[in-house]
Design a protein around this motif. Structure first.
Motif, PDB file in Angstrom:
ATOM      1  N   VAL A  74      38.378  43.685  40.731  1.00 46.25           N
ATOM      2  CA  VAL A  74      39.019  42.374  40.796  1.00 46.25           C
ATOM      3  C   VAL A  74      40.388  42.490  40.120  1.00 46.25           C
ATOM      4  O   VAL A  74      40.495  43.048  39.026  1.00 46.25           O
ATOM      5  CB  VAL A  74      38.159  41.306  40.083  1.00 46.25           C
ATOM      6  CG1 VAL A  74      38.940  40.012  39.875  1.00 46.25           C
ATOM      7  CG2 VAL A  74      36.882  41.027  40.884  1.00 46.25           C
ATOM      8  N   ILE A 101      31.985  45.183  37.172  1.00 43.76           N
ATOM      9  CA  ILE A 101      33.249  44.759  37.766  1.00 43.76           C
ATOM     10  C   ILE A 101      34.407  45.392  37.005  1.00 43.76           C
ATOM     11  O   ILE A 101      34.506  45.265  35.791  1.00 43.76           O
ATOM     12  CB  ILE A 101      33.405  43.223  37.721  1.00 43.76           C
ATOM     13  CG1 ILE A 101      32.189  42.536  38.354  1.00 43.76           C
ATOM     14  CG2 ILE A 101      34.687  42.792  38.435  1.00 43.76           C
ATOM     15  CD1 ILE A 101      32.102  41.059  38.044  1.00 43.76           C
ATOM     16  N   PHE A 120      38.037  45.057  36.172  1.00 45.18           N
ATOM     17  CA  PHE A 120      39.152  44.122  36.209  1.00 45.18           C
ATOM     18  C   PHE A 120      40.453  44.886  36.006  1.00 45.18           C
ATOM     19  O   PHE A 120      40.542  45.731  35.110  1.00 45.18           O
ATOM     20  CB  PHE A 120      39.000  43.055  35.121  1.00 45.18           C
ATOM     21  CG  PHE A 120      37.963  42.022  35.443  1.00 45.18           C
ATOM     22  CD1 PHE A 120      38.255  40.981  36.320  1.00 45.18           C
ATOM     23  CD2 PHE A 120      36.690  42.098  34.893  1.00 45.18           C
ATOM     24  CE1 PHE A 120      37.293  40.033  36.628  1.00 45.18           C
ATOM     25  CE2 PHE A 120      35.724  41.144  35.196  1.00 45.18           C
ATOM     26  CZ  PHE A 120      36.021  40.110  36.068  1.00 45.18           C
ATOM     27  N   VAL A 146      40.494  45.586  46.159  1.00 46.24           N
ATOM     28  CA  VAL A 146      39.799  44.583  45.346  1.00 46.24           C
ATOM     29  C   VAL A 146      39.070  43.568  46.222  1.00 46.24           C
ATOM     30  O   VAL A 146      39.453  43.320  47.363  1.00 46.24           O
ATOM     31  CB  VAL A 146      40.758  43.843  44.381  1.00 46.24           C
ATOM     32  CG1 VAL A 146      41.477  44.835  43.487  1.00 46.24           C
ATOM     33  CG2 VAL A 146      41.735  42.970  45.132  1.00 46.24           C
ATOM     34  N   SER A 147      37.983  43.019  45.687  1.00 43.50           N
ATOM     35  CA  SER A 147      37.232  42.019  46.436  1.00 43.50           C
ATOM     36  C   SER A 147      37.712  40.610  46.100  1.00 43.50           C
ATOM     37  O   SER A 147      37.392  39.649  46.798  1.00 43.50           O
ATOM     38  CB  SER A 147      35.737  42.141  46.125  1.00 43.50           C
ATOM     39  OG  SER A 147      35.503  41.973  44.742  1.00 43.50           O
ATOM     40  N   MET A 148      38.489  40.501  45.036  1.00 41.67           N
ATOM     41  CA  MET A 148      38.998  39.184  44.652  1.00 41.67           C
ATOM     42  C   MET A 148      40.289  39.347  43.860  1.00 41.67           C
ATOM     43  O   MET A 148      40.461  40.321  43.132  1.00 41.67           O
ATOM     44  CB  MET A 148      37.949  38.457  43.792  1.00 41.67           C
ATOM     45  CG  MET A 148      38.335  37.058  43.359  1.00 41.67           C
ATOM     46  SD  MET A 148      36.914  36.193  42.596  1.00 41.67           S
ATOM     47  CE  MET A 148      37.435  36.128  40.897  1.00 41.67           C
ATOM     48  N   ARG A 170      39.695  39.507  51.115  1.00 41.95           N
ATOM     49  CA  ARG A 170      39.414  39.218  49.705  1.00 41.95           C
ATOM     50  C   ARG A 170      39.638  37.746  49.360  1.00 41.95           C
ATOM     51  O   ARG A 170      40.436  37.053  49.965  1.00 41.95           O
ATOM     52  CB  ARG A 170      40.277  40.104  48.825  1.00 41.95           C
ATOM     53  CG  ARG A 170      41.732  39.972  49.141  1.00 41.95           C
ATOM     54  CD  ARG A 170      42.596  40.846  48.275  1.00 41.95           C
ATOM     55  NE  ARG A 170      43.967  40.627  48.661  1.00 41.95           N
ATOM     56  CZ  ARG A 170      44.691  41.483  49.347  1.00 41.95           C
ATOM     57  NH1 ARG A 170      44.186  42.641  49.697  1.00 41.95           N
ATOM     58  NH2 ARG A 170      45.921  41.201  49.681  1.00 41.95           N
ATOM     59  N   ALA A 185      33.725  36.312  40.557  1.00 45.86           N
ATOM     60  CA  ALA A 185      33.963  37.759  40.668  1.00 45.86           C
ATOM     61  C   ALA A 185      32.682  38.453  41.108  1.00 45.86           C
ATOM     62  O   ALA A 185      32.710  39.324  41.990  1.00 45.86           O
ATOM     63  CB  ALA A 185      34.461  38.315  39.334  1.00 45.86           C
ATOM     64  N   SER A 242      31.939  37.888  44.728  1.00 43.70           N
ATOM     65  CA  SER A 242      32.874  38.531  45.649  1.00 43.70           C
ATOM     66  C   SER A 242      32.529  39.994  45.943  1.00 43.70           C
ATOM     67  O   SER A 242      33.050  40.584  46.881  1.00 43.70           O
ATOM     68  CB  SER A 242      34.304  38.451  45.104  1.00 43.70           C
ATOM     69  OG  SER A 242      34.508  39.398  44.066  1.00 43.70           O
TER      70      SER A 242
END
Ligand code: GDP
Ligand code: MG
Length: 169
Positions: free
Chosen positions: A5, A52, A54, A83-85, A113, A165, A168
């Motif tokens: 993320v 996750i 970041f 990234v997924s978000m 995303r 997050a 996602s």
């Protein structure tokens, strides 16, 4: 479940503070001086089966007039690829040309995303009328998956960011 993320935004909106808050420890560098973080800083949040990564992503606001800036910009933009978000952080009291520049970078490429608009520093805003007057126009123009007033400093709504997050991934 694991994934990445990205935290994006112009200097001084609170990206590093948010990263620290998300990770629950001081690993990023925060400062009143803009652009203290020149490189990407990552941290892993682990909770149950979820991991996750970041990424604190500075540099997306940089004008592309010089070759060196284009390079720095490309480095920042390329970190968004996987990234997924994306958490697009803005300051609840100010909207600038640099914010606009960052946002324009987010709209490029694949649209798979999630993009979350995080309106930061709400702890310091007593008069709710003053909270991000730009919001209505922005929300009409861009289809954010979620719009959240947050405080990276006090933790307001940071749990919700973690929830989004995880979803996602
Ligand atoms: P960055 O440049 O986007 O990484 O921003 P920083 O995390 O370094 O923060 C810039 C300044 O804003 C610092 O002085 C922070 O203490 C302050 N700041 C960050 N988040 C908040 C917040 O939620 N509330 C308030 N009042 N100040 C914040
Ligand atoms: Mg920073």
């Amino acid at each position: 479940y694991c994934g990445m993320v990205a935290i994006v935004g112009r200097p001084n909106v609170g990206k590093s503070t948010l990263l620290n808050r998300l990770l629950g420890q001081k690993i990023s560098i925060t400062s009143r001086k803009p652009q203290t973080t020149r490189h990407r800083i990552m941290g892993i949040h682990t909770e149950g089966p979820h991991q996750i990564v970041f990424i604190d992503t500075p540099g997306l606001h940089i004008e592309e007039k010089r070759a060196i800036n284009r390079l720095m910009n490309r480095a920042a933009a390329s970190s968004l690829a996987d990234v997924s978000m994306v958490i697009f952080v803005v300051d609840g009291l100010a909207w600038t040309a640099d914010d606009e520049m960052v946002l324009s970078k987010l709209r490029r490429g694949d649209q798979d995303r999630k993009i979350v608009l995080a309106i930061n520093k709400v702890d310091g805003i007593k008069d709710k009328e003053k909270l991000f007057p730009h919001l209505e126009e922005l929300a009409a123009k861009y289809d954010f998956d979620e719009i959240l007033p947050i405080s990276a400093k006090t933790g307001t709504n940071v749990a919700r960011i973690l929830e989004l997050a995880r979803e996602s991934l």
